[in-house]
Structure formats: structure tokens, C-alpha cells
Design a protein around this motif. Structure first.
Motif, PDB file in Angstrom:
ATOM      1  N   GLY A  92       1.613  -4.502   1.840  1.00 56.04           N
ATOM      2  CA  GLY A  92       0.396  -3.666   3.576  1.00 56.04           C
ATOM      3  C   GLY A  92      -0.715  -2.896   3.146  1.00 56.04           C
ATOM      4  O   GLY A  92      -0.685  -2.096   1.663  1.00 56.04           O
ATOM      5  N   SER A  93      -1.780  -2.374   3.585  1.00 49.69           N
ATOM      6  CA  SER A  93      -2.417  -1.586   3.879  1.00 49.69           C
ATOM      7  C   SER A  93      -1.610  -0.344   5.320  1.00 49.69           C
ATOM      8  O   SER A  93      -2.217  -0.107   6.235  1.00 49.69           O
ATOM      9  CB  SER A  93      -3.922  -2.507   4.502  1.00 49.69           C
ATOM     10  OG  SER A  93      -4.872  -1.766   4.577  1.00 49.69           O
ATOM     11  N   ASN A  94      -1.735   1.193   4.323  1.00 47.42           N
ATOM     12  CA  ASN A  94      -1.507   2.251   5.028  1.00 47.42           C
ATOM     13  C   ASN A  94      -2.929   2.374   5.679  1.00 47.42           C
ATOM     14  O   ASN A  94      -3.744   3.283   4.873  1.00 47.42           O
ATOM     15  CB  ASN A  94      -1.010   3.205   3.600  1.00 47.42           C
ATOM     16  CG  ASN A  94      -0.532   3.875   4.173  1.00 47.42           C
ATOM     17  OD1 ASN A  94      -0.872   4.677   5.102  1.00 47.42           O
ATOM     18  ND2 ASN A  94       0.294   5.148   3.641  1.00 47.42           N
ATOM     19  N   PRO A  95      -2.548   3.231   6.630  1.00 49.02           N
ATOM     20  CA  PRO A  95      -3.799   3.292   7.356  1.00 49.02           C
ATOM     21  C   PRO A  95      -4.003   4.950   7.320  1.00 49.02           C
ATOM     22  O   PRO A  95      -4.948   5.974   7.975  1.00 49.02           O
ATOM     23  CB  PRO A  95      -3.623   2.716   8.982  1.00 49.02           C
ATOM     24  CG  PRO A  95      -1.962   2.861   9.225  1.00 49.02           C
ATOM     25  CD  PRO A  95      -1.278   2.084   7.367  1.00 49.02           C
ATOM     26  N   THR A  96      -3.488   5.394   7.023  1.00 45.66           N
ATOM     27  CA  THR A  96      -3.322   7.615   6.613  1.00 45.66           C
ATOM     28  C   THR A  96      -3.849   8.116   5.374  1.00 45.66           C
ATOM     29  O   THR A  96      -3.672   8.793   4.903  1.00 45.66           O
ATOM     30  CB  THR A  96      -1.879   7.369   6.719  1.00 45.66           C
ATOM     31  OG1 THR A  96      -0.976   7.574   5.829  1.00 45.66           O
ATOM     32  CG2 THR A  96      -0.476   7.069   8.344  1.00 45.66           C
ATOM     33  N   LEU A  97      -4.550   6.616   4.870  1.00 44.96           N
ATOM     34  CA  LEU A  97      -4.558   6.845   3.608  1.00 44.96           C
ATOM     35  C   LEU A  97      -6.119   7.605   3.367  1.00 44.96           C
ATOM     36  O   LEU A  97      -6.777   7.590   4.694  1.00 44.96           O
ATOM     37  CB  LEU A  97      -5.263   5.206   2.600  1.00 44.96           C
ATOM     38  CG  LEU A  97      -3.429   5.257   2.075  1.00 44.96           C
ATOM     39  CD1 LEU A  97      -4.214   4.215   0.802  1.00 44.96           C
ATOM     40  CD2 LEU A  97      -2.942   6.320   1.183  1.00 44.96           C
ATOM     41  N   LEU A  98      -6.668   8.340   2.584  1.00 46.43           N
ATOM     42  CA  LEU A  98      -8.025   8.860   2.647  1.00 46.43           C
ATOM     43  C   LEU A  98      -8.862   7.931   2.182  1.00 46.43           C
ATOM     44  O   LEU A  98      -9.047   6.736   1.302  1.00 46.43           O
ATOM     45  CB  LEU A  98      -7.866  10.318   1.344  1.00 46.43           C
ATOM     46  CG  LEU A  98      -6.968  11.494   2.071  1.00 46.43           C
ATOM     47  CD1 LEU A  98      -6.604  12.766   0.877  1.00 46.43           C
ATOM     48  CD2 LEU A  98      -7.768  11.669   3.419  1.00 46.43           C
TER      49      LEU A  98
END
Lengths: 129, 926
Positions: free
Chosen positions: B162-168
Motif C-alpha cells: 500500500g501507499s501510506n498517505p500520512t508520510l512526509l
């Protein structure tokens, strides 16, 4: 005979019929050489940037011509009977639908694929300066 | 290397968000497992644990959504998701659009609806709660895995889940800018794609995703029934949830069509785009399932097919998700999201639920109740079942064709030399089959209403009446079809048949609605929906088949194309009316409003050479954020009751599309110098111009401190076209500007060179002032000018004067007159500030006269003025002229008529209302 079987049989018959009928709607991506022999084809390739683009909407907005290299590396003039698509010069890959008329490919539709990364780079570069 | 201490970052929301993502994932898993245990053991403790798991999961996912909104609303561009989807100048009303623009946001929207539906299920599903919720929660596990961003290593191979939307941003992208500790102050968000900056994108996705999410419920009931091997009491909740789903998925799809038609330049409501197709297919199967479900509830037949249809509906929904989000469709679709590396995860998602559903179905097949005796051929259930099969077939055909890219990919995997096949002409391909499925469905939609459930004796009792009724409706349908041919064309026999079938369905539904439907609202709702469906398909014949291109001018084609209909656009020159297909069309003007350039296009309809109707439409183009390029084109439509006129700016001249193009064109122009004197004639290759006059301080678009223009009159060599132009030079805040003029029709562009400014206006250093002392009311002579001191004025209105305390300031009012010309007023100012004197001069640009108020002698009551005059040199007037300048004052314009398009919308709305009526009737059923 049970009705279920009749229905099932009809369904299978229809499916086979449609399958054969539909297979004529399908074709592979062609080259300009294929286009000489086939009626209507889709050709993929890249823009031939060494040769000129012509679009003068003032004269005829439905006429746009360019040169394209197919996957065999053959270059042909392509005439599109539509306005010039946006960002056309930037496209990496082009798919044209149409037919050959003598040495010219007359296209009714053009699909272009533009580099998607370009937007990212531009932004960060701008941020740099 | 030392860690860089970044300035201005907000790290807490990301940490919370990341934690909640993982918590949500774990709790979904926990909840699924405990509900599963509860379903198997029928133990209430497990069920309670399941509910606790659900609650933690719900709070976590809502928390992640809140966190993402928080960083987006506050423009925290250190977060990748905020950077990619918002920008400082994005209006807050688009924040929802921006949220679900990205894959992660749209997955969250989907999960949000599952949470909402989960709450309703826990509240209402009773004995079905545990098995159904186990399925819903395992789906949540899969969905959340798409955005949790866990890295798993298998030896050297690392798989990213998955692709984490909370990353910087700096953790997801490598760029030199991140070596700068203050990078945040130098970046701005990328913002929302201009095409999506539209209210439709605020309402269409949530409804569609509610539709998507709600297909989970009938699926979960179907799987739960197979799992628990209990079939009869599942039919009622399954039917109401499938109606719910059918309503929202259907409305979502139609809203997509309305968006495409109203706001996008697609030029229609349906384009057989793979993504449209793949949301239509599950809806068709779902509707087939609803019909077999009704049969099952009423008669006990078709339970197997009902379960199978609902399993397939959900699997097709996730399959369409796979198609849109894996990038497999490539450039064949307008909807595709950007690739995110989720392909294999999405494949696993689809295969898991496909296998779960089908294997369970196969294992339980013999246990599913069925009736030993077949349906009678004269029963409603039989023909409804046939109708469902046709719907299924329609869906299967569309799904197969749309899956061609998938097929290519699979074959290519085994045989790399295989060249992928494509459908040459998608629209006729899809139409040719769906015409016939529509014919069957509209006929069956009418016919089945005349029949009855479980009617063994129908043949004996009602058959004659049935045939009479059918025959009357068939005849009436034929009459209406014929009558409609005076309004629209059918072109081919199959469309006549389709039109007849539509009217048969419409009339049968109508008569059923008024005879039986009002007595029994459940079947009344069905009749209403069927009526809507018939109208909608007839609307497709009128508006789709009979689309008339207004903007076509066959004379302009070059003869290369056999088919003149291919020319769909015309070029309109500003202010020059063009007559096409009964209309005078004029591009009158255009105005810039924010990011939009709005065009006024006037239509005048002509009948018997008289204008009978006139209206103006306002299609616009939308620029990108930097105002450098046209990013989108937004149509405008004139609505009538019986037709629409759709207009769109297909293209603009190159210089108007893109600022870099404009610069390129400007750079390619060849300017030649011309140095005429006043009154001279200059010749270009095709035109000539006469230098008519010099104009001081001409009215210009921008205001200047001082400016001068040269008036020229240009003619073509035939002399039948005349244009007067005034290229100018102006000074503002000590900067000199050249203001060129363009004669579009002559392809000419003229600059007056800035040297001309100093030829006309002298600088202060070059002036020779002469001094005069006068009393109030007296006059004196300066060169040819009589100057009279009229009076003084203490209300100083000169902008150059900033009043200060203790200032003594006096403005003199003088009149300057030259023989034979009317006198002009000048108002020079004298200022005494801190014992020093200043003066603010006044200037008469026409005469080149500078007048200063130098001194006041209070004793003699004498006032000192100094005057100077510019030394002017009009020979030569330096002009630069370019020829063959591409025109920029035209648009490439598209206009189409859609006859009877309101039939399509009316039918579609009625069909959906039918769903809602049926749903409201059945919602309370247990």
C-alpha cells in the motif's frame, strides 16, 4: 427437454455467435506496412520530430499534419481531420486510427501519451530556483 | 552525515495518523476474526469482541480521515498527500474534491461508507450480524492494506504494502531541495487538477463510492447464507440492501454521465469508456440479482442465481477497482488514476473474494433450495428470470470487451512476442450488442408485468386476455414509433425495432401502473422503474443517434476526407459572424475571470432569412495555476425542453493556449525598422500605412504617467479594408514601456520604439526655463502662448503632493492659450516646508509646455513662474513592423444539438425513483 437446458443452450449459442462476431472488431496495433493492406487500422509509434508539423487553424481547423515513426521505424506523413491535440509535441507515444491513402495516413483519431513525470520535475525545479 | 533539523514541520499529525492506520488495520483483522468465531460458535462474547473491534477500527479510520483533512486544510506541505492535492490558492470548497482526488483518499472514502453501513448492519442484521460483519471487516482489511504502507522483506526482496498517505514528502521523494533545512518555506502544494475543480467532483464520488460500498452488503449476505447453509430468511435483508445498492450505484453512474455532459468537454453523457463500463457492469448484474431475488421471495425459484449474481456484483466492483487503479488500462481511459504499484495487491483482492464466493457456492450448490418442478412458461417468474439472464448477458459482453487489456497482459506474460489486440472502434462495437439486449429488456420489462406469479392455470384463464393486451400495446408502440420519425431519424432498421420495444415497455408499464400499480406500491415501483428505463433508452435514440453537429462547414474541408461529418469544429474570428446550419454564430468577446477565460458566443437562428431567435452562450477555458497554459475547457449548454445545444471551445490559437508558445511565436517574428515622418506613407509587402497624427497621453488600457502614440491608417493594396492603429510608448514609475498594436486581419504587428518618447518629451535637465513675475489677474506672453494668472486654490488635488503639517502650499490656476485654440488650464504648486521652497510643475503634453510656480513675494504681491518648452523632433518616427504574424483573435469552436436529451434524464431519474420507492416499501420488512 427441460426449459433450463433450452435456455442454457441458447445462451451458449449466443455467446459463441457474439464471440465470433466481435472478433472482427478487434485488431492488433499495426505498422504502416500493415496499413497498406488492411482497411482501417490503429498504428502505434512515436513522433518524427525532425519533420514539420502543420496546423493553421485559420485556414482549416480540422486539418493537422505531422510525421510519425511506426514500430518498424518507418516514417509517414499523417493527416488528422481534427484540431491539433494539446501538448502534442510532448507526447512520448502516439496511437493513430485510420487508413492509408497513397503514401499518406489519414487518421480520424489520435491518442497521445504524455510523460507523466514531467510535472513533478518541473515543480521541484521551480522550487529550487 | 548529520541529520538535518528541518524548520517549520508539524510531525505530530503524521505520527498519530500512522499509528491510527496500523491500529485500524489490526482492529479490522481482530473484528473480522472475532465475528467469524461468533458466527461459528454462536457465542455472544465473541460477538461483543467483534463489535469492540469494529468500534476501534471505525474510530481509527475516521481519525486518519480527520488527520488528512487537518494537514490539507492547514496546507502542511511537509505531508506528501497535502503537497500533491492542495495548494495555497485552492478554494476551500474544493477540499473534498482534493481529498478524494488521490487513490488513498478514495480508498478512505470507500472505507468510510463501509463503516457507516457496518453500523447499520450491527444495529439491524440480528442473527446475520456476525457472519455478515465478518465478511465486511475482512473487506476492510483488504482495503486498509492498500494504504497502510507496511514494508515486508523476503530476503533481498522488499514488498511495499500500500501507499501510506500520512508520510512526509521528504520521505517519499528524493530531491536536492531536501538538503535545505528550510525547504518548507520554498515549496508550495501542487493543487487539484483543474478538471476536477468542479462541484460535480464534490458530489459524484461520494455517491458512487456509497454505491460501491453497498454492494458489499448483498455479497456478505450471500456468502453468509452459503456459509451458514441457511437460505430463506436471508432473502428479505438481501433484497432491501440490493435495492439500496442499486439506487446509489445507479445514481452515482448517472451523476458521472451528467458531469461528463455538463462540465467536461467529452461531448456526451456516455462514451463507453472502460471505467464507465466497469461500473455499469456490476450494476447490471446487481439489477439481475434484484429481479431473481424478488422471484425467490415470491416463489422460491432462482435462489441459486440470486446468490451467484450478488457474489459476482461485488467481485466485479473490485475488479473494476483493479482496472482503474492498476494502470492496466493505460491511455484507453479518461478516468485512470496514476499508478501506485498496487497491481498485485489488487489482484489478490479480486481473486480472494472471487474464490471465496465461487468455492462456497460450488460446495453448497446441492444444499441451496430449488424447486423440482420448473416454472410455467406463462408465469411472471419465468420471464423475469429470462430478463435477468439478458441483463447478465449484457454485462458479460461489456465486461469481456473492456477486459481486453487484461487479456493482452496475461497472454503477453506467457508469450512476450504477442502483440496486444485492441477494439478498433469501441462505440459501434458496444452499441451493436447493447441495442439488442436493450430491445429484449424493454420488451420483457413490459411483458412480464402482464403476467402473474405462480400461475399454473394462467394458460386456461388469462391467456386470451394477455395476448389481446400485449397486441394492443404493441400496436400503439408501433404508431408512436412511426409518429416519432417525423421528429427524429432512425437510420437503420434495428433502431426502429429498438424504438418500438421502448414504447412497448413504456406503454405496458404505464397501463400496469395505473391499473395494478397504484393498488400495490411494490409492483407499482417496478412499473415506474420500467417506464423510466424505456424512456431513458428512447432518449438515447433521440439524443445520441440524432446528435446534430451544428459547427460544421463542409466547404472548408480539403477534399481529403470522404466523410464530411468528420469535421466537427469551425474557426470563428472575433467579431466575424459565420453562418452554419441555420445559425449565425458570432464570437463577440472574451473576458478573464479568475482562472477562466470566458467567451461570449452569440447564436442567431435564421428561418426564411429572418432571425427568429437569439441567445448567447459562455463556454470557457481554464488556465493552470501559473496562468501559463490552458488546462481545461468547460462547455456551456443551452437547454430547451425538447433539445440541448452544447458548445465547447475545442482549441485556441497557439499563442493563446500556452505562454511559452506565445513567446516562441513572438521570438520567431521578423521586425523591420521604418522611419517615416508625420504624413509619410510606409509600405509593407501587402499593405500600406499613412502616419496620420501624434497623440499625447492617449487613452490606454494601463495608466501611464506620460505617454505618446502615433496614429496610423493601414489599408490593403485593394484599399477595401482600413484599420486605424495607435502604437504607443509610455512611462510609469521611471520605466518605459512600448505598447504595440496588432492588425489581426493583416497579420501585422507594430511597435513604436522607445526613442520616440525622448524625441517628444524632454528630460528636466535639457529644459531651458524662462522666468516671469506676474500679479493676480495679469498675463504675459511666452513664445506663442498667452499665459494668465487667474486665481489661487487651496484645495490641492495633485497626487504628487503629500501634505505635511506646517506646510504652506499654494496652487496657482493659470490659463494658457494659443492663437485660435481654446485655452487650457494649468495648476502648478508652490510649497514652503521647513523654510525650504519646492515646486510641483504642471505640464501640457500637447504643447510640451512645463510650468513651474517658483516664488511668492508677499510684499509686492508678485508671483514668479518659470516656463520651458520641449524641443520636439518628429522626424523620424521609429517604427518596427512584423509581417505574417499568426492571428490570435479566433477560436476553434464546437457546437452540437442533442434532441430529446431530457427524455434520457427524465427516464433515468424515474428509474432511480422506482428503486427508491421500492426500497422505502421494503425497508421495514423483516
Amino acid at each position: 427437454m427441460k426449459k433450463t437446458y433450452i435456455i442454457g443452450f441458447l445462451c451458449i449459442a449466443a455467446a459463441i455467435g457474439i464471440f465470433f462476431n466481435a472478433s472482427s472488431d478487434v485488431s492488433t496495433y499495426a505498422t504502416f506496412a500493415d496499413a497498406q493492406v488492411r482497411a482501417k487500422v490503429k498504428v502505434t509509434g512515436t513522433l518524427d520530430l525532425d519533420k514539420e508539423f502543420y496546423y493553421d487553424p485559420n485556414e482549416d481547423p480540422n486539418y493537422f499534419s505531422f510525421h510519425m515513426l511506426d514500430n518498424d521505424g518507418v516514417s509517414r506523413k499523417v493527416i488528422l481531420t481534427q484540431p491539433k491535440p494539446q501538448d502534442f509535441e510532448l507526447s512520448e507515444q502516439v496511437v493513430v486510427t485510420g487508413k492509408m491513402k497513397d503514401e499518406v495516413f489519414v487518421a480520424s483519431e489520435v491518442l497521445t501519451k504524455c510523460p507523466s513525470k514531467y510535472k513533478d520535475e518541473e515543480l521541484l525545479l521551480r522550487a529550487e530556483t | 552525515m548529520n541529520e538535518i533539523q528541518y524548520v517549520g514541520e508539524h510531525l505530530l499529525p503524521g505520527q498519530i495518523g500512522h499509528f491510527l492506520l496500523l491500529l485500524g488495520f489490526v482492529s479490522a483483522f481482530f473484528s473480522a476474526y472475532t465475528f467469524y468465531k461468533s458466527a461459528n460458535t454462536l457465542d455472544d462474547t465473541w460477538k461483543k469482541l467483534g463489535r469492540i473491534g469494529y468500534t476501534i477500527h471505525a474510530v481509527s479510520v475516521l481519525g486518519v480521515i480527520a488527520m488528512l483533512f487537518y494537514v490539507m486544510v492547514n496546507h502542511y506541505y511537509e505531508y506528501r498527500y497535502a503537497f500533491e492535492h492542495v495548494s495555497d490558492d485552492l478554494p476551500m470548497r474544493y477540499i473534498l474534491s482534493a481529498f478524494w482526488e488521490g487513490q488513498e483518499g478514495s480508498f478512505l472514502l470507500w472505507m468510510f461508507w463501509h463503516i457507516f453501513l457496518g453500523a447499520l448492519l450491527i444495529y439491524s442484521a440480528k442473527k446475520w450480524e456476525a457472519p455478515v460483519m465478518a465478511i465486511v471487516m475482512i473487506i476492510q482489511v483488504f482495503l486498509l492494506s492498500m494504504i497502510c504502507g507496511v514494508h515486508l522483506g523476503f530476503g533481498d526482496y522488499v514488498y511495499k504494502f500500500g501507499s501510506n498517505p500520512t508520510l512526509l514528502l521528504r520521505d517519499t521523494m528524493e530531491a536536492p531541495i531536501f538538503n535545505n533545512a528550510e525547504y518548507l518555506s520554498r515549496i508550495t502544494g501542487r493543487g487539484l487538477n483543474p478538471l476536477l475543480q468542479n462541484y460535480w467532483n464534490t458530489i459524484h464520488p461520494p455517491v458512487t463510492f456509497l454505491g460501491f460500498a453497498s454492494t458489499t452488503v448483498p455479497f456478505a449476505f450471500a456468502v453468509a447464507a452459503l456459509w451458514k447453509n441457511s437460505y430463506h430468511d436471508v432473502l428479505t435483508p438481501m433484497l432491501k440492501w440490493s435495492l439500496f445498492s442499486g439506487a446509489f450505484l445507479g445514481i452515482g453512474i448517472l451523476m458521472g454521465g451528467a458531469w461528463a455532459y455538463e462540465a467536461l468537454s467529452f461531448g456526451g453523457y456516455w462514451a463507453w469508456d472502460p471505467v464507465e463500463n466497469m461500473s455499469l457492469v456490476p450494476w447490471l448484474i446487481l439489477v439481475a440479482g434484484i429481479h431473481t431475488n424478488v422471484i425467490a421471495k415470491s416463489t422460491g425459484y432462482s435462489i441459486r442465481s440470486t446468490l451467484l449474481f450478488f457474489i459476482l456484483t461485488f467481485v466485479l466492483i473490485i475488479y473494476s477497482t483493479f482496472l482503474t487503479r492498476s494502470g492496466i488500462l493505460g491511455e484507453t481511459s479518461a478516468h485512470a488514476f496514476t499508478e501506485m504499484g498496487l497491481e498485485w495487491q489488487l489482484v489478490a483482492f479480486v481473486l480472494f473474494f472471487l474464490c471465496l464466493g465461487l468455492i462456497l457456492f460450488a460446495v453448497r450448490y446441492r444444499n441451496i433450495p430449488s424447486k423440482p418442478k420448473e416454472e410455467s412458461i406463462y408465469s411472471r417468474e419465468f420471464w423475469m428470470f429470462i430478463g435477468s439472464i439478458v441483463l447478465f448477458f449484457a454485462g458479460a459482453i461489456i465486461a469481456t470487451s473492456s477486459s481486453l487489456p487484461v487479456f493482452n497482459k496475461i497472454v503477453n506474460f506467457f508469450d512476450p512476442s504477442y502483440i496486444g489486440a485492441v477494439i478498433e472502434d469501441p462505440i459501434p462495437h458496444y452499441n451493436k450488442y447493447q441495442i439488442w439486449t436493450s430491445i429484449f429488456i424493454t420488451i420483457l420489462a413490459g411483458l412480464s408485468l402482464f403476467l402473474r406469479y405462480k400461475e399454473r392455470e394462467y394458460k386456461a384463464k388469462h391467456l386470451k386476455k394477455f395476448f389481446t393486451r400485449a397486441a394492443i400495446h404493441a400496436l400503439l408502440a408501433g404508431i408512436i414509433t412511426y409518429a416519432a420519425s417525423f421528429w427524429i431519424s432512425y437510420f437503420e432498421t434495428r433502431y426502429i425495432v429498438l424504438s418500438w420495444a421502448c414504447w412497448f415497455g413504456i406503454l405496458a408499464s404505464l397501463s400496469y401502473f395505473f391499473t395494478d400499480g397504484i393498488k400495490n406500491l411494490k409492483t407499482g415501483a417496478a412499473a415506474f422503474s420500467h417506464l423510466g428505463f424505456g424512456l431513458m433508452i428512447f432518449g438515447v435514440i433521440t439524443s445520441g443517434l440524432n446528435t446534430r453537429i451544428v459547427s460544421t462547414n463542409p466547404f472548408a474541408q480539403r477534399g481529403l476526407v470522404d466523410d464530411e461529418s468528420l469535421s466537427k469544429v469551425i474557426s470563428l474570428i472575433k467579431g466575424a459572424p459565420m453562418f452554419v446550419n441555420d445559425y449565425w454564430i458570432t464570437y463577440e468577446k472574451d473576458t478573464i475571470d479568475g482562472q477562466h477565460r470566458i467567451f461570449d458566443i452569440k447564436f442567431e437562428r435564421v428561418e426564411d432569412s429572418a432571425v427568429v431567435e437569439s441567445f448567447t452562450l459562455h463556454p470557457n477555458v481554464q488556465f493552470d495555476r501559473e496562468f501559463k497554459k490552458v488546462a481545461a475547457s468547460n462547455p456551456d449548454t443551452k437547454h430547451y425542453l425538447h433539445k440541448d445545444i452544447f458548445t465547447n471551445i475545442a482549441s485556441l490559437p497557439r499563442s493563446q493556449m500556452d505562454i511559452s508558445m506565445a513567446q516562441e511565436i513572438e521570438d520567431s517574428l521578423e521586425y523591420k525598422p521604418y522611419k517615416p515622418a508625420l504624413g509619410d506613407t510606409i509600405f509593407t509587402s501587402k499593405h500600406y500605412g499613412i502616419v496620420k497624427d501624434i497623440i499625447y497621453n492617449p487613452p490606454l488600457e494601463d495608466s501611464f504617467d506620460l505617454s505618446v502614440a502615433v496614429e496610423l491608417e493601414f489599408k490593403n493594396l485593394e484599399g477595401d479594408q482600413v484599420y486605424t492603429i495607435k502604437p504607443a510608448v509610455g512611462v510609469k514609475d521611471n520605466m518605459i514601456f512600448e505598447i504595440p498594436e496588432v492588425i489581426e486581419a493583416f497579420n501585422l504587428k507594430l511597435f513604436l520604439q522607445d526613442t520616440f518618447f525622448t524625441n517628444v518629451y524632454n528630460s528636466e535637465n535639457d529644459l531651458n526655463y524662462a522666468i516671469y513675475n506676474v500679479k493676480k489677474g495679469e498675463s504675459f506672453l511666452y513664445k506663442d502662448y498667452k499665459v494668465q494668472l487667474n486665481q489661487f486654490d487651496n484645495n490641492i488635488d495633485n497626487q504628487q503632493y503629500d501634505a505635511e503639517e506646517n506646510d504652506v502650499a499654494v496652487m496657482a490656476v493659470l490659463s494658457v492659450s494659443k492663437q485660435g485654440e481654446s485655452p487650457q488650464i494649468v495648476k502648478p504648486i508652490y510649497i514652503l516646508r521647513d523654510g525650504k521652497s519646492f515646486s510641483i510643475k504642471d505640464y501640457l503634453p500637447e504643447y510640451g509646455l512645463h510650468i513651474r510656480f517658483e516664488k511668492i513675494d508677499p510684499v509686492k504681491e508678485e508671483f514668479t513662474f518659470s516656463l520651458a518648452q520641449d524641443v520636439r523632433n518628429f522626424d523620424p518616427i521609429s517604427l518596427l513592423i512584423a509581417e505574417d504574424v499568426p492571428r490570435s483573435d479566433f477560436i476553434i469552436f464546437e457546437a452540437k444539438e442533442f434532441p430529446g436529451i431530457n427524455l434520457f434524464w427524465l427516464g433515468a431519474i424515474m428509474m432511480m425513483l422506482g428503486f427508491i420507492f421500492a426500497l422505502s416499501r421494503r425497508w421495514k420488512e423483516r
